[in-house]
Motif scaffolding. Structure first.
Motif, short mmCIF file in Angstrom:
data_model
loop_
_atom_site.label_atom_id
_atom_site.label_comp_id
_atom_site.label_asym_id
_atom_site.label_seq_id
_atom_site.Cartn_x
_atom_site.Cartn_y
_atom_site.Cartn_z
N GLN A 131 64.72 61.83 12.36
CA GLN A 131 64.42 63.14 12.92
C GLN A 131 64.84 63.16 14.39
OE1 GLN A 131 63.24 65.70 11.31
NE2 GLN A 131 62.26 64.91 9.47
N GLU A 133 63.45 65.35 16.66
CA GLU A 133 62.37 65.87 17.49
C GLU A 133 61.09 65.11 17.23
OE1 GLU A 133 61.98 70.01 16.68
OE2 GLU A 133 63.94 70.54 17.53
N GLU A 134 60.19 65.15 18.21
CA GLU A 134 58.88 64.52 18.04
C GLU A 134 58.19 65.10 16.81
OE1 GLU A 134 54.80 64.71 20.57
OE2 GLU A 134 56.54 63.89 21.65
N THR A 135 57.65 64.23 15.97
CA THR A 135 57.18 64.65 14.66
C THR A 135 55.87 63.95 14.31
OG1 THR A 135 59.48 64.88 13.94
CG2 THR A 135 57.81 64.80 12.21
N ASP A 138 53.59 62.46 8.14
CA ASP A 138 52.87 62.89 6.94
C ASP A 138 53.59 62.29 5.73
OD1 ASP A 138 55.09 64.53 6.24
OD2 ASP A 138 54.25 66.25 7.27
N THR A 141 57.46 63.22 6.05
CA THR A 141 58.23 62.74 7.21
C THR A 141 58.20 61.23 7.35
OG1 THR A 141 56.32 63.03 8.71
CG2 THR A 141 57.83 64.89 8.47
N THR A 144 61.54 59.61 6.93
CA THR A 144 62.62 59.85 7.89
C THR A 144 62.20 59.54 9.32
OG1 THR A 144 61.97 62.19 7.99
CG2 THR A 144 63.75 61.59 6.47
N CYS A 145 61.06 58.90 9.48
CA CYS A 145 60.53 58.66 10.83
C CYS A 145 59.94 57.26 11.00
CB CYS A 145 59.44 59.69 11.16
SG CYS A 145 59.99 61.39 11.29
N TYR A 195 55.82 60.20 15.58
CA TYR A 195 57.18 59.69 15.72
C TYR A 195 57.78 60.20 17.02
CZ TYR A 195 62.28 59.80 15.03
OH TYR A 195 63.63 59.69 15.18
#
Length: 275
Positions: A131, A133-135, A138, A141, A144-145, A195
């Motif tokens: 990703q 952006e800051e995420t 969950d 995500t 991908t984080c 993230y």
């Protein structure tokens, strides 16, 4: 905060030296290094001695060649508020621990923090779909984080979920997704994860041939984790369809090695999910 850096290692010497050298250059100094040595010989003794006057190092030996066993063994001896698990061939940029410390010290701090990967050349690593952006982490995500060597966890939270599943990860038939499994179990306990895309650790990309060889085992790990954590059918279906689409794409392009990679990934995920 005090950090415990737990490093399982097998077969590498110069790579471990590079990691330890990068740790001597950290802008934050409140940490210990726990090396969990799975080698049968004493090849790491000179490395430990070389850095013993610059780093606080605990050198443990393990005859069990499972990465998650080594991680849990190291964590059982950790004294830090935060535990993390760098690979023995990664390199820390100088402000990694300082950045993590600042984030954990915030008003609304999470129980675990993850970041991304860059190569030695400064390029985005191929180790995941990162990703930008800051995420918030969950069940969607998390895929991908998160990667295991850039995963910082409050030790109290790590202990609350029982650490890593030793039936997953390198040294087992289910060779990946042990970090996602741990994060999903943390989330189920009510712990929050964050993230940070700017939190980057240097790690070399693996050769395509090695990725193909590991595709089935890595796919099996992901499938098993999706099943054991009872992820939503929509998430499972998406990650089963992706390698099918990738395989068709590369078959049409005539790229047989990548076609094989996606086929083995798909078969592994199915096998892991049904296991």
């Amino acid at each position: 905060m005090f950090f415990s850096l737990i490093v399982p290692t097998l077969g590498r010497v110069e790579e471990l030296r590079s990691l330890l050298l990068s740790l001597t250059q950290q802008s934050l100094k409140t940490f210990e290094v726990i090396i969990v040595d799975q080698n049968e010989d004493d090849r790491l003794i000179p490395i430990v001695e070389e850095f013993s006057d610059r780093l606080s190092i605990l050198h443990l030996r393990s005859t069990i060649r499972k990465c998650n066993h080594a991680r849990n063994l190291g964590a059982s001896r950790a004294g830090g508020d935060i535990v993390t698990f760098p690979d023995d061939d990664c390199v820390y940029t100088k402000d990694i621990l300082k950045t993590v410390n600042r984030t954990f010290s915030g008003v609304r701090s999470p129980e675990f923090i993850t970041g991304s990967v860059i190569t030695h050349e400064g390029q985005t690593g191929r180790s995941g779909r990162w990703q930008t952006e800051e995420t918030v982490i969950d069940p969607h995500t998390v895929w991908t984080c998160l990667i295991e060597f850039n995963f910082f966890i409050r030790r109290s939270a790590f202990n609350a979920v029982g650490g890593f599943d030793e039936m997953l990860g390198p040294g087992t038939p289910f060779g990946s997704a042990e970090g996602q499994d741990l994060a999903l179990r943390l989330l189920k306990k009510g712990f929050a994860g964050l993230y940070l895309p700017t939190l980057r650790i240097i790690h070399p990309d693996k050769p395509v041939s090695l990725n193909i060889a590991r595709a089935y085992s890595y796919g099996a790990g992901m499938g098993r984790v999706m099943r054991s954590n009872r992820l939503a059918p929509a998430i499972v279906l998406m990650f089963l369809l992706r390698p099918i689409a990738g395989g068709i794409f590369y078959l049409l392009k005539g790229n047989i090695p990548f076609f094989r990679y996606y086929v083995m990934t798909f078969l592994g995920r199915v096998r892991g999910y049904l296991s």
